[in-house]
Design an enzyme around this catalytic site. Structure first.
Site, mmCIF file in Angstrom:
data_model
loop_
_atom_site.group_PDB
_atom_site.id
_atom_site.type_symbol
_atom_site.label_atom_id
_atom_site.label_comp_id
_atom_site.label_asym_id
_atom_site.label_seq_id
_atom_site.Cartn_x
_atom_site.Cartn_y
_atom_site.Cartn_z
ATOM 1 N N ASP A 65 2.448 -30.412 -0.747
ATOM 2 C CA ASP A 65 3.335 -31.282 0.028
ATOM 3 C C ASP A 65 2.708 -32.648 0.293
ATOM 4 O O ASP A 65 3.359 -33.520 0.860
ATOM 5 C CB ASP A 65 3.705 -30.625 1.359
ATOM 6 C CG ASP A 65 4.807 -29.578 1.195
ATOM 7 O OD1 ASP A 65 5.414 -29.547 0.117
ATOM 8 O OD2 ASP A 65 5.052 -28.805 2.138
ATOM 9 N N SER A 109 -12.953 11.993 9.179
ATOM 10 C CA SER A 109 -13.268 10.661 9.743
ATOM 11 C C SER A 109 -13.767 9.715 8.648
ATOM 12 O O SER A 109 -14.944 9.363 8.599
ATOM 13 C CB SER A 109 -14.281 10.766 10.878
ATOM 14 O OG SER A 109 -15.357 11.602 10.580
#
Length: 640
Positions: A43, A549
């Site tokens: 831009d 875990s």
């Protein structure tokens, strides 16, 4: 005596010195505006900053010569000078024609001084844009006149709002490429203003510009006769910034306690807001103790008063307890002191934010472990809608509740950007993974207090003649965790020890029956079990936890919940192939056929413990033998 020539030279020198002093005094009186350029890729952000530097005569001749050479090599403007190269300094930026890092530049005009941050437009560098926005007063949001408002335009505007920026310049760039079309300009204004109507901006000023050719950048262009507003630099020179900041109360985070001798005890730091004078009453935020300022010390000598932005050392009249991480404040306007609050969070990491996972939360002076207890919603960047979510992915924005392991001092971000902001850090990699803006403390944080108990953990353990601990068995499904834990408990029970097993499958029949096997649910699964294990340790038990875990972060979290020596990580190391061969529950067969999703070791990762307290390699060994090894280890260290 001085000769005539020497006298004249001396007068000239004095005149030059006077001119320099006058110039410096003039520069010192100028206000400073910090702003950033942002928006979607291509831009023209870097080109705009290059144009500002070029038009304000801040490019030296040698720099201009180098720029001309670089434009031939890296430029994207044909035979013209590519002003973007003034800011895009990284070789990767020049080769790709994009901005990656945040580039800061200083320039000034007769009316004002400026520090501008050029931030990247690519989505993957959104965290860099947030860095640039964190200290800015105004944002210049660039939009390509041919493209209009894009997704990244919206994302950057939302982040600018969350980070406390209240003034926006909508710079519709490349207006020359649409033949200076007024209707194209007005369509973009309508689209953007409709989007930001729900954002908390004080002003939105739209300006049609051509950064490459300079239209409406430093002077109003004749090629936009339909535009009656100011040039970009004209607006930046005159926009009123920071009137609300001047009324903010005194905040002084203590960064260092300076005690070179017995007669000097000062508290060093930078005043983040407000002002203070000798004799003023101040309060230690956490303890509520009041005292007065005795001296304000700087390198250049004592001051009668000091204000926001000054680095000083404060000496107090009374011997109050103050340490690094504390905050001295005005008693009339105290900050919040709490261990739970709600916050906007911008997520920077490729690995998602997961509620229940523990992170490090860092403010200007404090660092404490923190958990996202609830992700209230995710913000849709296209329409600002609030959407239900279980996690935040890279560059997403959400509203979260956080719980901290210790209270911290803070204001809401809306009231004070310095004391209302924080970053989140991954506990394993030490990478910054998110930035947060505090909304408000949670009411329950002020209503809940620790209840003192007369019977302690030590006394409960002494009654059982053991040292409480958690043996955390981790490993793949089928590795032998539960079997070893069961054998060990039988041995400890036979020896008269008080134990309990928390087994992954058993817990999912009750406490965690509402959880599935997504990454988010696995994190919550371990968090709940770790909290239960902590309560059992407090009861004086030896707790055997048998859970896959799979993530290091949750095992670290569980360890941090316990006291010193209370967490023992046991890695039951059985190769994947052996676990799949055993397959006691038939889960591997289903997972390998694709019938079972999110199965650890197949389509969900297992992070091997780096430094377990005990590493049990199971191949070629009996489970009974390993249980004996664990019992001996515990006896040798006084646990049983």
């Amino acid at each position: 005596m001085l000769t005539a020539n020497a006298a004249a030279a001396l007068l000239d020198t004095e005149a030059e010195a006077a001119d320099i002093r006058t110039y410096l005094a003039t520069q010192e009186r100028k206000t400073l505006l910090r702003f950033l350029t942002c928006g979607s890729v291509d831009d023209g952000k870097s080109t705009l900053i290059g144009r500002l530097l070029y038009d304000t005569k801040l490019i030296f001749e040698d720099q201009l010569s180098v720029l001309e050479q670089d434009s031939k090599k890296h430029g994207t403007t044909g035979g013209d000078i590519d002003l973007a190269l003034l800011v895009d300094g990284l070789e990767a930026e020049r080769q790709q024609g994009i901005t990656i890092d945040v580039a800061y530049r200083f320039f000034s005009t007769p009316k004002r001084k400026f520090i501008v941050a050029d931030t990247p437009g690519h989505e993957q560098y959104t965290r860099n844009m947030a860095t640039g926005a964190s200290t800015a007063d105004l944002a210049v949001v660039l939009v390509d006149a041919r493209q209009g408002v894009l997704e990244q335009t919206r994302r950057h505007s939302i982040i600018a709002s969350l980070l406390g920026i209240r003034h926006i310049v909508l710079a519709v760039n490349k207006i020359d490429l649409v033949d200076f079309d007024q209707q194209a300009f007005e369509r973009i204004i309508a689209d953007y203003e409709s989007f930001v109507s729900d954002l908390d901006f004080s002003s939105v000023v739209a300006i049609p510009i051509s950064a490459r050719h300079g239209d409406n950048v430093t002077s109003v262009s004749e090629r936009t006769p339909w535009y009656a507003g100011p040039s970009l630099i004209g607006h930046l020179e005159n926009v009123e910034i920071g009137a609300e900041d001047r009324a903010r109360p005194f905040r002084f985070p203590v960064q260092y306690v300076n005690r070179p001798n017995l007669d000097f005890r000062g508290f060093a730091g930078t005043i983040t807001s407000g002002s203070i004078a000798v004799g003023s009453e101040v309060m230690v935020a956490k303890s509520g103790r009041r005292t007065r300022v005795k001296r304000i010390v700087t390198y250049d000598g004592d001051l009668a008063s000091a204000s926001e932005g000054q680095a000083v050392t404060l000496l107090l009249e009374d011997e109050v307890e103050v340490s690094r991480g504390e905050m001295l404040v005005t008693p009339e306007s105290r900050p919040n002191v709490a261990d739970q609050f709600a916050a906007n969070v911008v997520w920077f990491d490729e690995h998602p934010l997961l509620p229940g996972r523990m992170y490090l939360l860092r403010t200007e002076t404090e660092e404490v472990s923190a958990t996202v207890t609830h992700l209230k919603h995710r913000v849709n960047i296209n329409n600002f809608a609030h959407e239900a979510a279980k996690s935040l992915d890279l560059n997403e924005v959400g509203v979260c509740n956080l719980s901290l392991q210790a209270p911290i001092v803070f204001d809401s971000f809306k009231e004070n950007r310095s004391t209302g902001s924080f970053i989140l850090i991954d506990r394993v990699t030490n990478a910054t993974v998110g930035a947060g803006m505090i909304l408000h403390p949670l009411r329950r944080a002020a209503n809940i207090h620790w209840q003192a108990m007369d019977v302690t953990k030590a006394s409960r353990a002494a009654l059982k003649h053991q040292k409480p601990a958690v043996l955390w068995f981790t490993g793949l499904s089928g590795s032998g965790k539960s079997t070893i834990a069961n054998l060990l408990e039988k041995k400890l029970h036979a020896a008269g020890r008080h134990t309990y097993i928390l087994d992954g499958d058993n817990v999912r029949h009750g406490l965690n029956r509402d959880l599935g096997f997504t990454e988010e649910d696995r994190v919550e699964n371990i968090r709940r079990v770790a909290e239960v294990a902590r309560l059992m340790v407090d009861a004086g038990l030896i707790v055997l936890v048998s859970f896959i875990s799979p993530f290091q972060a949750e095992r670290r979290m569980a360890r941090d919940l316990m006291g010193d020596g209370e967490f023992i990580e046991v890695f039951v190391d059985t190769p994947f192939e052996e676990c799949a061969r055993r397959d006691p529950k038939g889960l591997y067969a289903r997972a390998l056929k694709g019938e079972l999703k999110n199965f650890t070791g197949v389509d969900s990762p297992y992070e091997i413990p780096e430094n377990p307290d005990l590493h049990l390699r199971t191949l070629g060994r009996s489970l009974e033998n390993m249980a004996d090894e664990l019992e001996s280890w515990l006896r040798e260290r006084g646990y049983c």
